[in-house]
Enzyme design. Structure first.
Site, PDB file in Angstrom:
ATOM      1  CG  HIS A 148      -1.731  -1.249   1.292  1.00 21.84           C
ATOM      2  ND1 HIS A 148      -3.477  -0.691   1.034  1.00 21.84           N
ATOM      3  CD2 HIS A 148      -2.500  -2.504   1.294  1.00 21.84           C
ATOM      4  CE1 HIS A 148      -4.110  -1.736   0.296  1.00 21.84           C
ATOM      5  NE2 HIS A 148      -3.417  -2.536   1.272  1.00 21.84           N
ATOM      6  CG  ASP A 191      -0.030   9.072   0.200  1.00 20.74           C
ATOM      7  OD1 ASP A 191      -0.163   8.329   1.321  1.00 20.74           O
ATOM      8  OD2 ASP A 191      -1.101  10.511   0.652  1.00 20.74           O
TER       9      ASP A 191
HETATM   10  C1  GDG Z   1      -2.706   3.785   3.566  1.00 17.90           C
HETATM   11  C2  GDG Z   1      -0.954   4.550   2.360  1.00 17.90           C
HETATM   12  C3  GDG Z   1      -3.057   4.532   0.551  1.00 17.90           C
HETATM   13  C4  GDG Z   1      -8.762   9.990   8.176  1.00 17.90           C
HETATM   14  N1  GDG Z   1      -9.113  10.062   9.252  1.00 17.90           N
HETATM   15  C5  GDG Z   1     -10.167  10.160   9.338  1.00 17.90           C
HETATM   16  C6  GDG Z   1     -10.648   8.886   9.072  1.00 17.90           C
HETATM   17  N2  GDG Z   1      -9.671   8.797   8.055  1.00 17.90           N
HETATM   18  C7  GDG Z   1      -8.975   7.452   6.968  1.00 17.90           C
HETATM   19  C8  GDG Z   1      -9.727   8.442   5.558  1.00 17.90           C
HETATM   20  C9  GDG Z   1      -8.700   6.950   4.739  1.00 17.90           C
HETATM   21  C10 GDG Z   1      -8.250   6.742   5.570  1.00 17.90           C
HETATM   22  O1  GDG Z   1      -8.375   7.171   7.043  1.00 17.90           O
HETATM   23  C11 GDG Z   1      -6.562   7.492   5.120  1.00 17.90           C
HETATM   24  O2  GDG Z   1      -6.437   6.636   3.735  1.00 17.90           O
HETATM   25  P1  GDG Z   1      -4.993   7.089   3.281  1.00 17.90           P
HETATM   26  O3  GDG Z   1      -4.886   6.600   1.802  1.00 17.90           O
HETATM   27  O4  GDG Z   1      -4.548   8.331   2.448  1.00 17.90           O
HETATM   28  O5  GDG Z   1      -3.143   7.280   3.995  1.00 17.90           O
HETATM   29  P2  GDG Z   1      -3.298   5.909   5.244  1.00 17.90           P
HETATM   30  O6  GDG Z   1      -3.559   5.689   6.023  1.00 17.90           O
HETATM   31  O7  GDG Z   1      -1.524   6.539   5.144  1.00 17.90           O
HETATM   32  O8  GDG Z   1      -2.926   4.461   3.924  1.00 17.90           O
HETATM   33  C12 GDG Z   1      -1.580   4.944   1.666  1.00 17.90           C
HETATM   34  C13 GDG Z   1      -3.382   3.640   1.709  1.00 17.90           C
HETATM   35  O9  GDG Z   1      -2.894   2.887   2.551  1.00 17.90           O
HETATM   36  C14 GDG Z   1      -4.410   2.836   0.962  1.00 17.90           C
HETATM   37  O10 GDG Z   1      -3.555   1.196   0.369  1.00 17.90           O
HETATM   38  O11 GDG Z   1      -3.970   5.424   0.056  1.00 17.90           O
HETATM   39  O12 GDG Z   1      -0.561   5.638   0.191  1.00 17.90           O
HETATM   40  O13 GDG Z   1      -0.016   5.636   2.866  1.00 17.90           O
HETATM   41  O14 GDG Z   1     -10.294   6.219   4.269  1.00 17.90           O
HETATM   42  O15 GDG Z   1     -11.240   9.173   5.177  1.00 17.90           O
HETATM   43  N3  GDG Z   1     -11.621   7.945   9.058  1.00 17.90           N
HETATM   44  C15 GDG Z   1     -12.450   8.462   9.930  1.00 17.90           C
HETATM   45  N4  GDG Z   1     -12.216   9.763  11.204  1.00 17.90           N
HETATM   46  C16 GDG Z   1     -11.085  10.121  10.663  1.00 17.90           C
HETATM   47  O16 GDG Z   1     -11.173  10.794  11.173  1.00 17.90           O
HETATM   48  N5  GDG Z   1     -13.881   7.302   9.781  1.00 17.90           N
END
Ligand code: GDG
Length: 738
Positions: A164, A371
């Site tokens: 990821h 990212d």
């Molecule tokens: C890794 C990779 C890749 C955030 N704050 C809240 C909340 N979130 C949720 C978001 C989103 C998730 O968390 C964050 O996902 P990201 O993709 O932006 O980032 P990583 O956590 O670093 O994920 C990344 C991912 O894996 C998938 O392969 O895209 O590049 O680093 O879904 O909505 N959700 C809730 N409350 C919050 O306050 N419910």
């Protein structure tokens, strides 16, 4: 029935204990929703850590029983394992390195050892649940060693791996002291997936340079298996985000928040607290924006949500302090009684609140330094029911490869970020809608379900392809059948590759001299008058002459450029392949007869028909005709037709081992043919062989050969058995001499 087992560091459940009661909260992460539709089907299962350290075996059992009903199975980690495997090696060694922050990476042997040991623990947990027919899908950088560990224990299982986070360029990856072990761990998979093509290409390049396996169209051939590497950009549960945003509840919340914020325009930023997300750089850009654009004072608010993450890791503690300080400084400088430029929240929110924030935001500022994908920007787009809003997106996020309608910025270019904020805040509505519509259409189609099915389909395809290209093991029954064919044949041809098939590879090429056993074997094979033995090699003819030139055998050297027939000297294949000239010349003569002023030129290795002096139009017409005619003939030979400038040239194609071998097949009778080879170059030999030939590859990667053996030793034993009489064969001790 075969089942799917998903393995990730964390389970899609958050375990909490309140007043002695165990509480299970479903996780809302993208992966959990995406795979939710499949991991609960049939006997499918998700294996991972439930998110709490539990040492009491009875409690562990209770948890295992509870979550089993939800198709989950726990791996329990100790306090030390969490510290050394998760916080340590995963988040302080791999995470910074893979995100190009290698200056933050620590290299500690103890952390590595715990990483190995915990991967082993996951392996045991999977093996305890997996049957031989099951498909196992491993996720992410915490479990890089797991695919190979599983392959060793369940050799025939189907194993997919998805990373990821980014895969860095070789120059960064090579800094890791355990780089080779990590790659070898991943190579146990049948399919390795990344978000982007760049990650995939970086991985392939590291595999090539560090482990020595090349690749073709994403396929890697290890010594005994083939696997595929491909890119699968992950999508979101589009339907979930768009329908949540459209609910009354969320619209009500949006109105309340808007009223409370008291700002004309809202810029939204949401991330886990992580240096890779560029939170501090974003704050600095916003500060500069306020300085350069005073017209937006009291009009724009940056709503910044930072979700607590990895707060036990030192670098994250430091980042938290830096962010707190920056927010304090900027708000201190620009705030008014009725306006705070930044509304900062260090906590997580329920989905409905998040959705209301997405709806409310005029601009989403998603500016990670690196990212893998970034799902926040995709969720923002899906939540925009009215299609108004602008996404500013870092080109360092995997998502930027798909979302070219966003305002793409380089997060290191602070001035570009400032200008993008100003452009976004003043973008005409029609333009916003046009961009948003394009991005919504794309995300709707490439959603999380699409991602899952693409990965699973590709994984099945790999398995089918492996089976279709797999060679059968050369077993006793086949050797016996081969022996019968050998016995009854009046003339026999052997094509035996020297390095890798008769002799093991050595670090230094000149150390691979033939040993006494091999000399003896070649002598016995060639002493039978019905046999003609051709040793094939890429080596220089001088070396081959020195090593085996005195034997009564034939040799193909330098990939087929030089050949030696027994009892004669060395000849170049190029001149031997000239026999074709006679026949082709007859055809060209015919065209000269029909085309006044055309003529033939004979070069050493080619024939040319020239028409530059022929009447304009007629020459071109005849040339088309001649090219078609020659191509038809050349399709079954080693000839190549070149449609040149006022000339058509026909020449022998480049030499390779296959073409050189064909020369023997065309020249010498053969009622029995055996070819033994080991690498890609030898595939040309196998392809040149007649259908009834026995073709044997040493090693078990894809091959057009019919059979394989695992080692040179086995290849030699097979040859040895052929030259033994039936009575010798029956005594097992009589196998190899010496
Ligand atoms: C890794 C990779 C890749 C955030 N704050 C809240 C909340 N979130 C949720 C978001 C989103 C998730 O968390 C964050 O996902 P990201 O993709 O932006 O980032 P990583 O956590 O670093 O994920 C990344 C991912 O894996 C998938 O392969 O895209 O590049 O680093 O879904 O909505 N959700 C809730 N409350 C919050 O306050 N419910």
């Amino acid at each position: 029935m075969a089942k799917l087992i998903i393995v990730s560091n964390r389970l899609p459940v958050k375990l909490q204990e309140k007043e002695g009661e165990l509480i299970y909260k479903t996780s809302e992460g993208g992966l959990a929703t995406g795979l939710g539709s499949i991991y609960k089907q049939g006997d499918n299962l998700w294996i991972g850590w439930p998110g709490m350290v539990i040492e009491d075996p009875q409690k562990q059992q209770r948890i295992a029983d509870d979550i089993r009903k939800e198709s989950m199975s726990p791996v329990f980690l100790t306090e030390t394992e969490i510290k050394e495997f998760y916080e340590g090696f995963s988040n302080e060694t791999l995470w910074p390195t893979f995100h190009y922050f290698s200056q933050y990476a620590i290299y500690e042997q103890q952390l590595w050892e715990t990483y190995v040991q915990v991967n082993q623990k996951y392996c045991d947990a999977v093996v305890a649940q997996a049957g031989p027919e099951d498909t196992i899908w491993v996720h992410d950088y915490q479990l890089l060693l797991l695919p190979s560990m599983l392959r060793e224990r369940l050799p025939n299982s189907t194993i997919g791996f998805f990373q990821h986070i980014p895969f860095p360029s070789y120059e960064v990856f090579r800094l890791l002291p355990w780089r080779k072990e990590l790659l070898e761990g991943m190579l146990g998979s049948d399919l390795v997936g990344f978000h982007t093509y760049d990650d995939m290409r970086h991985f392939l390049s590291s595999v090539n340079r560090l482990v020595g396996y090349g690749s073709m169209h994403g396929w890697i051939n290890t010594n005994n298996r083939s696997l595929l590497v491909d890119s699968f950009p992950m999508g979101i549960d589009y339907e979930k985000y768009s329908s949540t945003a459209a609910t009354e509840e969320v619209q009500k919340r949006e109105q309340i928040y808007r009223g409370n914020l008291n700002a004309e325009k809202v810029i939204l930023s949401i991330d886990r607290l992580d240096y890779s997300k560029g939170i501090a750089q974003r704050l600095k850009a916003f500060e500069l924006f306020l300085e350069k654009h005073p017209e937006f004072h009291a009009k724009v608010t940056l709503l910044m949500l930072v979700v607590p993450s990895r707060d036990a890791v030192e670098k994250y503690k430091e980042l938290k302090e830096e962010v707190d300080e920056l927010v304090g400084r900027i708000n201190g400088k620009y705030s008014r009684i009725s306006w705070n430029p930044i509304q900062y929240f260090y906590r997580s929110y329920p989905l409905e609140t998040l959705s209301a924030f997405y709806r409310m935001a005029d601009v989403a500022l998603v500016t990670p330094m690196r990212d893998g994908m970034n799902l926040v920007c995709k969720e923002y787009i899906a939540s925009k029911s009215d299609q108004k809003g602008v996404l500013i997106l870092s080109e360092m996020a995997g998502a930027s490869k798909e979302l070219s309608d966003a305002l793409l910025i380089n997060p290191n270019d602070i001035n570009q970020m400032v200008e993008a904020i100003a452009t976004a805040l003043t973008m005409p509505e029609e333009q916003q809608i046009a961009h948003m519509r394009n991005m919504q259409e794309s995300l709707q189609r490439y959603n999380i379900h699409h991602w899952v099915s693409m990965f699973m389909d590709r994984l099945s395809y790999v398995k089918i392809k492996q089976l279709s290209l797999a060679t059968s093991y050369l077993d006793d029954a086949t050797i016996q059948e081969m022996h019968d064919a050998y016995d009854s044949a009046s003339s026999r041809l052997f094509f035996l590759e020297y390095d890798g098939a008769l002799v093991d590879y050595r670090n230094r090429p000149l150390m691979a001299r033939p040993d006494d056993d091999l000399m003896d074997l070649l002598e016995r094979l060639s002493s039978d008058k019905k046999n003609r033995v051709v040793v094939v090699s890429s080596r220089e003819k001088a070396t081959m002459q020195d090593w085996i030139g005195h034997l009564n055998i034939d040799i193909i050297a330098e990939h087929g450029v030089w050949i030696k027939q027994r009892g004669t000297g060395w000849q170049t294949m190029l001149s031997l392949l000239d026999d074709w000239k006679k026949d082709i010349r007859m055809i060209l003569d015919l065209y000269v007869d029909r085309t006044p002023a055309s003529f033939i030129e004979e070069k050493e290795y080619s024939l040319v028909w020239h028409y530059r002096r022929v009447e304009t139009g007629l020459g071109e017409l005849r040339a088309r005709e001649l090219v078609n005619h020659l191509n038809f003939i050349a399709s079954n030979s080693n000839l190549q037709v070149l449609d040149g400038q006022m000339a058509v040239e026909i020449k022998a194609q480049e030499i390779n081992k296959g073409k050189a071998s064909s020369y023997w097949l065309s020249k010498f009778p053969h009622k029995f043919v055996l070819a033994v080879g080991d690498d890609w170059g030898d595939e040309d030999i196998f392809k040149a062989m007649p259908r009834e030939a026995y073709t044997v590859k040493v090693g078990n990667s894809y091959s057009v050969a019919k059979y394989h053996v695992d080692t040179c030793e086995e290849a030699r034993q097979t040859l040895d058995r052929l030259v033994q009489t039936r009575s010798q064969q029956q005594s097992p001790g009589a196998l190899m001499t010496g």
